[in-house]
Every structure is written in structure tokens, then in C-alpha cells.
Design a protein around this motif. Structure first.
Motif, PDB file in Angstrom:
ATOM      1  N   MET A  87       0.855  -1.180   0.000  1.00 39.36           N
ATOM      2  CA  MET A  87       0.000   0.000   0.000  1.00 39.36           C
ATOM      3  C   MET A  87       0.896   1.238   0.000  1.00 39.36           C
ATOM      4  SD  MET A  87      -3.034   1.006   2.726  1.00 39.36           S
ATOM      5  CE  MET A  87      -3.903  -0.507   2.532  1.00 39.36           C
ATOM      6  N   ARG A  88       0.643   2.169  -0.867  1.00 38.35           N
ATOM      7  CA  ARG A  88       1.421   3.400  -0.916  1.00 38.35           C
ATOM      8  C   ARG A  88       1.248   4.184   0.369  1.00 38.35           C
ATOM      9  NH1 ARG A  88      -0.113   5.399  -6.866  1.00 38.35           N
ATOM     10  NH2 ARG A  88       1.122   3.882  -7.996  1.00 38.35           N
ATOM     11  N   ALA A  89       2.227   5.028   0.655  1.00 35.53           N
ATOM     12  CA  ALA A  89       2.215   5.792   1.911  1.00 35.53           C
ATOM     13  C   ALA A  89       0.950   6.641   2.050  1.00 35.53           C
ATOM     14  CB  ALA A  89       3.462   6.664   2.006  1.00 35.53           C
ATOM     15  N   ALA A  90       0.542   7.312   0.990  1.00 37.08           N
ATOM     16  CA  ALA A  90      -0.659   8.163   1.055  1.00 37.08           C
ATOM     17  C   ALA A  90      -1.909   7.325   1.296  1.00 37.08           C
ATOM     18  CB  ALA A  90      -0.809   8.986  -0.213  1.00 37.08           C
ATOM     19  N   ASN A  91      -2.012   6.207   0.598  1.00 35.85           N
ATOM     20  CA  ASN A  91      -3.160   5.318   0.793  1.00 35.85           C
ATOM     21  C   ASN A  91      -3.144   4.721   2.195  1.00 35.85           C
ATOM     22  OD1 ASN A  91      -4.158   5.779  -1.751  1.00 35.85           O
ATOM     23  ND2 ASN A  91      -3.233   3.948  -2.645  1.00 35.85           N
ATOM     24  N   HIS A  92      -1.961   4.354   2.659  1.00 34.98           N
ATOM     25  CA  HIS A  92      -1.791   3.803   4.004  1.00 34.98           C
ATOM     26  C   HIS A  92      -2.281   4.814   5.053  1.00 34.98           C
ATOM     27  CE1 HIS A  92       0.125   1.341   7.115  1.00 34.98           C
ATOM     28  NE2 HIS A  92       0.614   2.469   7.616  1.00 34.98           N
TER      29      HIS A  92
END
Length: 190
Positions: free
Chosen positions: A1-6
Motif C-alpha cells: 500500500m502506498r504511503a498516502a493510501n496507508h
């Protein structure tokens, strides 16, 4: 999961936990005990049935990384609760009265200042007025509601007159209400 999505996923889970553990456990059929604790296994099961699947690892991560430390696990890790901010009158966090610092701060929006000058600070739907030990936190809180205003609370003077203060597990100071005479309002530059 990408940092922003996380980060967005964690924020969504944090908001869900705030709703369930502070205000409306019945939304998913969860029971809180008199001190606001919920059984972790029951929370995981009922959240999943409600459409918000959680794992124990995700729950631990959200609790550990929450910037305001809104939630806490019991010492044995089997129960979880919100550290403060409850609107449920049936929840008593069993906090002991403490001597507050000389001053505390409350962040609010400028549109509420006139009302606060007249009636002081009241908890509204919550059980307590929330206060912080630093101005930066108060500014962040006030920003959530509009143009921020930081009020300085003469906590030691209130305490000397018998007002009770409590310190939640996450460091937030709580009191039942703050009469206007104990509030230092910022000088208007308008």
C-alpha cells in the motif's frame, strides 16, 4: 500500500474507532464496560460484520501510530478504549483528580468566542472540556473548526477554588467546565 493510501486507510480506521469507542458502540452491537473498555476480539468480529474488516495487527498499528494517542490497550492487550472524548454518559474512565499546570490552553474557532465570553467553556456533547499544555496543539484543534483562536485557561486558579482536573492517558487535560472569568481571551486586532 502506498504511503498516502496507508495514511488515509489509518485515518478512516481511526475515525471508525472514534465513533465506536467514544460515541456509538451500538452502531455495530459492541458493548463497552463502565470504564469504556471493549473486548478486542469482539470489536474485530463485529467491525467485520459491519463492513469494516480489521486485523489485530492493523488495530495495533492504528493505536500505536495515532498522532493524538486517542486509543489505548489494556495492560493484557485484550481490551481497547478511547483515551478521552466520550459522549456516552455511562462511561467513567476512572481518572483520578490531579493538580493541573498553572495555565492550560483551549483551541476553538473565532466564531465561538462571543458565546464563550458569555458562558465560558462547556463540554457540549462530550463529558469534559478538553485542554492542552501547549499552544501548538490548541491551534491544531481550533483549525479543525475554522479560524483558530487559542484561549488561555487559568487552571491553577480554578483548581485552588475546587474545580477538578483530570489527565487522560494521552496527556489531554479534562475538566467539567471553565467559567469565563478563568479564560484569558486573545486581543482582537480587527
Amino acid at each position: 500500500m502506498r504511503a498516502a493510501n496507508h495514511a488515509r486507510h489509518h485515518e478512516r480506521i481511526s475515525r471508525f474507532l472514534s465513533l465506536i469507542l467514544r460515541h456509538a458502540p451500538d452502531t455495530i452491537g459492541l458493548a463497552l464496560d463502565g470504564n469504556g473498555w471493549a473486548d478486542v476480539a469482539e470489536l474485530l468480529e463485529k467491525a467485520a460484520r459491519h463492513g469494516t474488516p480489521l486485523t489485530l495487527d492493523l488495530l495495533r498499528d492504528v493505536v500505536a501510530t495515532n498522532d493524538k494517542q486517542r486509543f489505548a490497550f489494556s495492560d493484557d492487550g485484550l481490551r481497547i478504549r478511547a483515551s478521552q472524548g466520550h459522549s456516552l454518559r455511562s462511561v467513567d474512565l476512572a481518572l483520578q483528580p490531579q493538580t493541573p499546570p498553572d495555565v492550560l490552553y483551549h483551541g476553538t474557532a473565532s466564531r465561538f468566542v462571543t458565546s464563550i465570553r458569555q458562558a465560558g467553556l462547556r463540554p457540549g456533547a462530550r463529558r469534559h472540556v478538553h485542554l492542552s499544555t501547549d499552544i501548538d496543539t490548541a491551534v491544531k484543534v481550533g483549525t479543525r473548526y475554522g479560524v483558530p483562536v487559542v484561549l488561555t485557561i487559568q487552571a491553577a486558579a480554578m483548581h485552588a477554588l475546587g474545580h477538578l482536573f483530570y489527565r487522560a492517558d494521552n496527556g489531554v487535560w479534562l475538566t467539567d467546565a471553565v467559567p469565563a472569568r478563568f479564560i484569558a481571551f486573545p486581543i482582537s486586532r480587527a
